[in-house]
Motif scaffolding. Structure first.
Motif, mmCIF file in Angstrom:
data_model
loop_
_atom_site.group_PDB
_atom_site.id
_atom_site.type_symbol
_atom_site.label_atom_id
_atom_site.label_comp_id
_atom_site.label_asym_id
_atom_site.label_seq_id
_atom_site.Cartn_x
_atom_site.Cartn_y
_atom_site.Cartn_z
ATOM 1 N N LEU A 43 0.845 -1.178 0.000
ATOM 2 C CA LEU A 43 0.000 0.000 0.000
ATOM 3 C C LEU A 43 0.894 1.246 0.000
ATOM 4 N N LEU A 45 0.951 5.423 0.282
ATOM 5 C CA LEU A 45 0.167 6.556 0.752
ATOM 6 C C LEU A 45 0.181 7.677 -0.274
ATOM 7 N N TYR A 48 -2.806 12.373 3.098
ATOM 8 C CA TYR A 48 -3.391 12.109 4.401
ATOM 9 C C TYR A 48 -3.893 13.412 5.002
ATOM 10 N N ASN A 50 -4.480 14.764 9.089
ATOM 11 C CA ASN A 50 -4.415 14.457 10.520
ATOM 12 C C ASN A 50 -5.634 14.997 11.284
ATOM 13 N N GLY A 99 -1.976 5.751 21.772
ATOM 14 C CA GLY A 99 -2.071 4.295 21.838
ATOM 15 C C GLY A 99 -1.937 3.662 20.467
ATOM 16 N N VAL A 100 -2.623 2.571 20.274
ATOM 17 C CA VAL A 100 -2.544 1.829 19.020
ATOM 18 C C VAL A 100 -3.259 2.620 17.939
ATOM 19 N N ASN A 101 -2.511 3.066 16.950
ATOM 20 C CA ASN A 101 -3.076 3.893 15.881
ATOM 21 C C ASN A 101 -3.567 3.006 14.750
ATOM 22 N N GLU A 102 -4.476 2.092 15.087
ATOM 23 C CA GLU A 102 -5.014 1.164 14.101
ATOM 24 C C GLU A 102 -5.771 1.903 13.030
ATOM 25 N N GLN A 103 -5.528 1.539 11.792
ATOM 26 C CA GLN A 103 -6.255 2.126 10.677
ATOM 27 C C GLN A 103 -7.376 1.199 10.234
ATOM 28 N N PHE A 105 -10.126 0.421 7.205
ATOM 29 C CA PHE A 105 -10.159 0.629 5.760
ATOM 30 C C PHE A 105 -11.573 0.556 5.194
ATOM 31 N N GLY A 106 -11.805 1.359 4.164
ATOM 32 C CA GLY A 106 -13.005 1.226 3.370
ATOM 33 C C GLY A 106 -12.869 0.060 2.407
#
Lengths: 114, 109
Positions: A43, A45, A48, A50, A99-103, A105-106
């Protein structure tokens, strides 16, 4: 909960035409991202954001533009499409606070430029 | 430059165990993620490591060694539904994710 929605699901576009890929999230996430995914590559980028009102360039921004007028929406525009922009485009979001910056997805938009 | 390496493809047998390795060189490190992506679908989050050691979550475990720039994802008791691509991603000093190309895991009965 819908999470992240993208539209259209797929599109065939003539080279030189413009197009906007839509992305909407209902999780009130601060950060949003646009990626492209090509066979054999990770993937990558594109752009983005913020937080609402700010945007930044990713690894492969040329030929693409974005805006972030509000928290929920993050459209990606191709001003004049070229065949090398044929790809699967994923929008993602994350809380972006700590903390955990989990992404998340669409479902993706499959774009073919001819 | 920034680089994430993982094998392109692996094959394993249903019921067995498989280990998918990931090595990385990035500008800064704020954590390592593993995602699962079934064909034609979006990536979904599996695990996160920021400290050295093993994180276990059901049939899936993820290990990290920051000094070696190395992680692995361990899948136990493989099921046919585990056939997917597994993506390794590192959060760099700018809090952006750098992604590997993914490992396609093929499960045979």
């Amino acid at each position: 909960t819908a999470g992240i929605t993208q539209a259209p699901t797929s599109q065939i576009l003539a080279a030189g035409r413009s197009m906007t890929l839509r992305c909407t999230q209902d999780m009130r996430h601060n950060a949003m991202y646009w990626y492209r995914q090509d066979l054999g590559l990770g993937l990558r980028l594109i752009h983005y954001s913020n937080t609402a009102g700010t945007t930044g360039k990713g690894e492969v921004p040329d030929g693409y533009s974005v805006s972030r007028a509000n928290t929920d929406d993050f459209p990606l525009t191709l001003a004049s499409a070229v065949p090398s922009q044929t790809s699967v485009y994923f929008c993602a979001s994350s809380d972006g606070t700590s903390g955990v910056n989990e992404q998340f997805f669409g479902p993706g938009t499959r774009l073919t430029v001819l | 430059g920034q680089n994430i390496d993982q094998p392109t493809e692996m094959t394993a047998t249903e019921g067995a165990i498989v280990q998918i390795n990931c090595t990385y060189q990035t500008s800064g490190f704020n954590g390592l993620f593993w995602y699962q992506q079934h064909a034609g679908e979006a990536p979904t989050f599996l695990s996160y490591n920021v400290l050295d050691g093993l994180e276990e979550k059901g049939r899936f475990s993820s290990f990290l060694s920051r000094s070696k720039g190395y992680s692995y994802l361990l899948l136990k008791e493989l099921q046919m539904k585990d056939s997917a691509s597994y993506l390794c991603a590192v959060e760099d000093s700018n809090y952006q994710l750098i992604w590997g190309a993914g490992t396609k895991l093929i499960i045979k009965p």
